[in-house]
Design a protein around this motif. Structure first.
Motif: not given
Length: 164
Positions: A108-127
């Protein structure tokens, strides 16, 4: 303030001792401008905060992937499933970090997300923080997808493990 490193053990002994801590295995992905979708295997992932939603992982300063993640303003942490040892091994190899199209989709954020994973977290760099021979990347989670039907891939003492 530290005046230098004084220890009674060598770095290999320290690394082996750290390896006794069982961890999950992730592929961290990004696609900063000028780069193809890219990923690397890590086990340095941890949660930081619930509010705001923050996670972290660390990247070795001399990693061949350093320059890509240095340019990235966002990344995805993909927690691998127990049936994804092949992906873990593939993206842990030197000079093999461009993601194969069959291994990911765009999140949804335009990042590549690996298929078939347990969980994915799309993140903006905070620090980004210096951490000795690593940089610690903290990400604010903006999107998350969780598949509770999958078992995570674990790593301990130099071997893949399974939950029992």
């Amino acid at each position: 303030m530290s005046l230098g490193s004084v220890s009674s053990f060598d770095s290999l002994e320290f690394r082996n001792a750290l390896g006794t801590f069982a961890t999950g295995v992730c592929v961290v992905t990004a696609n900063p401008e000028g780069y193809e979708p890219f990923g690397m295997t890590v086990n340095s992932f941890a949660s930081v905060s619930l509010d705001p939603a923050l996670v972290l992982w660390s990247l070795q300063n001399n990693s061949e992937c350093f320059s890509v993640f240095e340019k990235a303003d966002k990344f995805a942490v993909n927690i691998l499933a127990s049936d994804q040892i092949d992906l873990s091994n593939l993206y842990a190899q030197k000079n093999n970090h461009v993601l194969a199209p069959k291994h990911f989709r765009i999140g949804k954020s335009g990042l590549p997300v690996v298929r078939g994973v347990v969980t994915s977290f799309e993140c903006n760099v905070w620090a980004r923080y210096p951490g000795g021979d690593h940089v610690i990347l903290v990400g604010e989670v903006t999107e998350m997808e969780n598949n509770s039907n999958k078992e995570p891939l674990l790593f301990n003492a130099g071997q893949y493990r399974e939950l029992r």
